[in-house]
Design a protein around this motif. Sequence first.
Motif, mmCIF file in Angstrom:
data_model
loop_
_atom_site.group_PDB
_atom_site.id
_atom_site.type_symbol
_atom_site.label_atom_id
_atom_site.label_comp_id
_atom_site.label_asym_id
_atom_site.label_seq_id
_atom_site.Cartn_x
_atom_site.Cartn_y
_atom_site.Cartn_z
ATOM 1 N N GLU A 68 -8.704 2.539 1.780
ATOM 2 C CA GLU A 68 -9.450 3.218 1.497
ATOM 3 C C GLU A 68 -8.549 4.139 1.562
ATOM 4 O O GLU A 68 -9.400 5.204 2.998
ATOM 5 C CB GLU A 68 -10.482 3.150 1.638
ATOM 6 N N THR A 69 -6.998 4.431 2.174
ATOM 7 C CA THR A 69 -6.609 5.678 2.222
ATOM 8 C C THR A 69 -5.829 6.225 1.005
ATOM 9 O O THR A 69 -5.493 5.659 0.331
ATOM 10 C CB THR A 69 -5.619 5.443 3.884
ATOM 11 N N GLY A 70 -5.245 7.439 1.040
ATOM 12 C CA GLY A 70 -4.844 8.109 0.139
ATOM 13 C C GLY A 70 -3.477 7.219 -0.601
ATOM 14 O O GLY A 70 -3.183 7.669 -1.201
ATOM 15 N N ILE A 122 -0.684 3.952 -4.729
ATOM 16 C CA ILE A 122 -0.682 2.871 -5.604
ATOM 17 C C ILE A 122 -0.731 3.056 -7.216
ATOM 18 O O ILE A 122 -0.745 2.035 -7.900
ATOM 19 C CB ILE A 122 -1.965 1.563 -5.204
ATOM 20 N N MET A 123 -1.157 4.236 -7.523
ATOM 21 C CA MET A 123 -1.524 4.052 -9.001
ATOM 22 C C MET A 123 0.240 4.173 -10.189
ATOM 23 O O MET A 123 0.164 3.974 -10.861
ATOM 24 C CB MET A 123 -1.430 5.607 -9.580
ATOM 25 N N ALA A 178 -13.646 0.974 -2.247
ATOM 26 C CA ALA A 178 -14.156 2.460 -2.035
ATOM 27 C C ALA A 178 -13.493 3.689 -1.517
ATOM 28 O O ALA A 178 -12.860 3.314 -0.484
ATOM 29 C CB ALA A 178 -15.835 1.624 -0.623
ATOM 30 N N PHE A 179 -14.248 4.258 -1.779
ATOM 31 C CA PHE A 179 -13.356 5.968 -1.684
ATOM 32 C C PHE A 179 -14.545 6.805 -1.117
ATOM 33 O O PHE A 179 -15.984 6.691 -1.859
ATOM 34 C CB PHE A 179 -12.775 6.097 -2.281
ATOM 35 N N GLU A 180 -14.323 7.382 -0.248
ATOM 36 C CA GLU A 180 -15.401 8.569 0.184
ATOM 37 C C GLU A 180 -14.734 9.890 0.119
ATOM 38 O O GLU A 180 -14.177 10.300 1.618
ATOM 39 C CB GLU A 180 -16.830 8.687 1.293
ATOM 40 N N PRO A 181 -16.040 11.204 0.161
ATOM 41 C CA PRO A 181 -15.002 11.778 1.037
ATOM 42 C C PRO A 181 -15.196 12.839 2.279
ATOM 43 O O PRO A 181 -14.629 13.353 2.530
ATOM 44 C CB PRO A 181 -15.495 13.493 -0.892
ATOM 45 N N ASN A 240 -10.419 8.935 4.178
ATOM 46 C CA ASN A 240 -10.701 7.776 3.147
ATOM 47 C C ASN A 240 -11.215 8.323 1.875
ATOM 48 O O ASN A 240 -12.198 7.297 0.637
ATOM 49 C CB ASN A 240 -12.207 7.406 3.454
ATOM 50 N N ALA A 241 -10.791 8.836 1.008
ATOM 51 C CA ALA A 241 -11.374 9.357 -0.012
ATOM 52 C C ALA A 241 -10.070 9.588 -1.088
ATOM 53 O O ALA A 241 -8.936 8.532 -0.421
ATOM 54 C CB ALA A 241 -11.069 11.465 0.296
#
Length: 588
Positions: free
Chosen positions: A54-56, A63-64, A292-295, A302-303
């Motif tokens: 859950e890291t950028g 990964i994109m 999961a991601f969260e700003p 974790n965004a």
Amino acid sequence: MKNKMIYALGALMVIGFGSCDLTEKPTSYYEKDTYFVTEDKARMAVVGIYDCLETGEYYGQYIMPFFGSDDMFMVRGVGADGTRRDLSHYMYTSSNTWIASVWKFAYQGLDRANLAIASIEQMEGYEGNTALQELVGQAKFLRAFLAFDLVRFFGDVPFSVDYTSGYEQTSKPRMDRELIYDQIIDDLNFAKEHLYVGSAVASSEIPCKGAARALLMRVYLQRAGYSLSSTTGKLTRPDDTTRKSYFEAVIREWETFKAEGYHNFYGGGYEQLFKNYSQLILNNQESLWEIAFEPNQGQTDNAGMWATYNGPIVDAPGSYSGTSSYMGRANAFFTVLPYWKSFYESNADGSQKDVRRDVNFVDYAYVWNATTETQDKSYTASSIAKSLYRYPGKWRREWMALGFVDPNNTGVNYCPLRYADVVLMAAEAYNETNNTTEAWKLLNDVRQRAEATPITSANYASLMKAPKVYNLDFIDDSDDAGKFRTALYWERGFELCYEGQRKYDFLRWGCLGDALRAAQAYIESWYPDANEYINASTLQSWDPVSWASSNYVAGHNFVDGKHELYPIPLAEIQSNAALNGQNNPGFE
């Protein structure tokens, strides 16, 4: 309301090498032997594994382009950048910083998983404590997921189930991927027995039994297919008897998965399924597991960038004052090959029939109107080339609540395991074990949810051959099994586009280079429909070859026997003496 996982990792232990030379330990340091004494601390150790995903620099962003290098979508622009463009257009080297970051966080997650598993299993009362066993089930699921990434991306890699407790343990040689597959399967077999059933899991951000079975099915299919040998540079696959055993294993998992009776297509429909991700609504009926991601109040640890990098473009508001009235911006780094809109089944008047078309394929942007100070939806563009920019639509700023913590980062989750994928994986296994009748039934179940016409022998050619799509000369469709393989090729694209599976489908089918070259040839010969895309008077200036040279060059750049694997990062080659200075084929 989205019930996010706890990210309070401040109490997470810092154990192992890296602190061993300190004479005074930091306040966040816990001795391994004294930390694992309560269920809460065991749970925090497992949360630490999720934190690596859950890291950028891993699943939040980097990964994109590992996904966006297929026949459907790509990073906008082909200029070398040492990061995402090089990945998307097969121009990368062992010095690519995004490859290095994915490698780093995958191994960091593996190491945390190894520590958590070994330590929790040694806790007092573990054998009779189902809660602790479920935590080990989560940790083994995550270890399998991370190891599977490494095998798909890099082939034979250094691998161990032992925690790295000192510098002397950091240099490990490659392990044959078949041995890694054995461990992945062992981990998932444990996970499917000890994780909770889907109906008992409070959040889709926690894997359940169905998620473990689904990942196991994916692993078996990948193992049954082609892979590039790290030593010979040749594509190989198991013998027919071994492949049959893997397909039969997929079917066994599917039958048990189905018998549990919980997971199914999302009842609210295909569009609402994807709106849920952007609207932060959790659902584990179809979404078997979400990363999961969260700003988190502007913090970026974790965004994620889902709906920002891979959704329709959104201009930033001219002023960030009063941000609660505006959408955050979307850079739309990823674009879709424009002919895909016509590949989806449409009605006679051009309106959508297959409901996936207008979810997956977006042909508008939100532009900033300085006069009205609004972000306006626009289908117009200033040039022919720009007008053909089309975007993935599964994750969108417009579906999110107005306002933003950060103009770029989002809390949109990524779902790597979805029920529709499971159905199509089962269909593939049935076809490869001579039960093509059942394979067609399952594939058409997916099409029925999409309101698309079921495929039959009577309509196969009109839906799966030119001119509706382009012909696949590298797939023999002279019998029913071959027709199914062709239909599956397109159907997995229609259903699962941009979700990270298509490139790896091509790899295991042994046709990645063929697929990219077929897409390249088609886009260089394709002309847009004047009524749909641009004014007919300007159509004559459209040059598909020139457009492709600035947007899609994967078919030209892909090298067979090289680009089926990513290179091991140069820093790892230089620092790990056990690798003997040898990278994957074609890389230094």
